[in-house]
Design a protein around this motif. Sequence first.
Motif: not given
Length: 378
Positions: A50-52, A70-73, A93-94, A114-115
Motif C-alpha cells: 500500500v503506497q498511499y 511510499s517514501p514521498t508524497i 518506510s512502512s 507509525f510515524s
Amino acid sequence: MAVQIGGIDPILTKSYLPFGVIYDDNADRQGDASFANAIANGPAKVGTGVQYRGGVQLRDGRVVLCPSASPTIGVFDPVTSQMRAGVAHGGPSSRAFCGAILLPGELVLLIADFSDFFLVYDPNRDAIVATIPHGQARPSTSRAHFYTASIGRDNAVYCFHTVQRRMFRIDTMSYTIAPVGAAPEMTSAETAIPFSGSALMRDGRIMLLPRAEAAPLVFDTAKRLWAALAAPAATGSTIFNGGALGPDGKIYCPRGSGSGAPQVFDPISNSWTVLPTPAWITTTAFSGVRVLPGRKLAFIPANGAYFGVYDIATQTWLQGAEVGAAGTANIDGGIVLQDGRIFLIANAAANHMLYTPFTGAAPLPWAFNQSRFTGNMV
C-alpha cells in the motif's frame, strides 16, 4: 431541504463544512445523468504494498496522496492522468501516515500511523512547512498511533490515539497538539483497533465509527465530553471499514470483512439500519464510501469484486464495475474528483484506477465560500 453537514446554517438553506465548504442540498440534482459504470487504468503504481492511504483534492483539481509505504508524497493530476513524486516525508518506510486533511491555505495535514509526527505539506511549493511531534510511544509494531481524524467546528483537527485511548486536538494555526479527553472505559492498551474512522456529525460532534458490532462513541468538542451511541445491528462477524456522512445527515458504514452487511446510523433516533443486501454485496468487502451527486453513495471495493452505488432516495443498489478477482485486496480507498470520476488508490493492483459512475451528472453542489478558509470534502 438543506442538510447540515458540519456547521449549522440557521436559515437551513446550506450546510457549512470545515474551512468554508458549502453543501447546498437544493442544488443536488442529478438531472439526466446516466449510469456509465466505466473503469479504466490510471498511472502505474510504483513499489509494492500500500503506497498511499487516502488523500485530498485541491481547488485546481490536483490530488495529494498520503504516503504509507511510499517514501514521498504523491500528487496526481486528473487532467493529464499523470502521477509525480513530491517531497520526501522522512517518516517510516512502512505505514508512515494513514490519511490526509485539507487545512487553511490549501495546506495538507498528514495523519501519523507509525510515524512519530504529523506533517503539514504545502503542495504549491512541494515543501514540508511544519512537523508536529505527538510524543506518544507505540508499544508494538502491530499498532497504529492514530487511526481516525476529523476537523471540528473550531477548525481544529481531532485525532483518536489507538493506544492511549485519548482524543488529541491539533491547533491548525499554531501547529500544536494536546490531549483533550480520555475515552470512557478505554484507558488500557489493547491489541485490537477499536474504531475504523471518524465523521463530523451535523450537530458538530465527532463520531468514532465502529470497527466491530459494538457501540461507537461520540465526542463533543465544545464540552470535551464523551457519550456512547447505540450499537450496530448484529448481522454476523461484521468488521466495518470507516464510513461517510450522507447528504441526509446519516452515517453510512461499509462492511470491510466478515459475514454481515453495510449499515446506516441515524443520529436523530440513535439507531442503526441494515441496508438492503443483494447477493453480490455479500461477496464484496469495501474500503470506503464516498458521496456522489444526486444523493447517491459510491461503496469502493477492497478485496475485489464490485463497486456498489447506493441510491439514498430509493434505497436500491446499482451493481458497479468489477475491479479484480474476489479475495484480492486490489483497492485501498478512493477520492471523488471534480469531474465526477473517482480516483482509486491501488493496493495489490498494478495500476491506480479511474472509475466513472455517471455521465451527464452535475458536479457535487459544494462551493467555496471566499469569505472563510477554503477546503473540500472528498
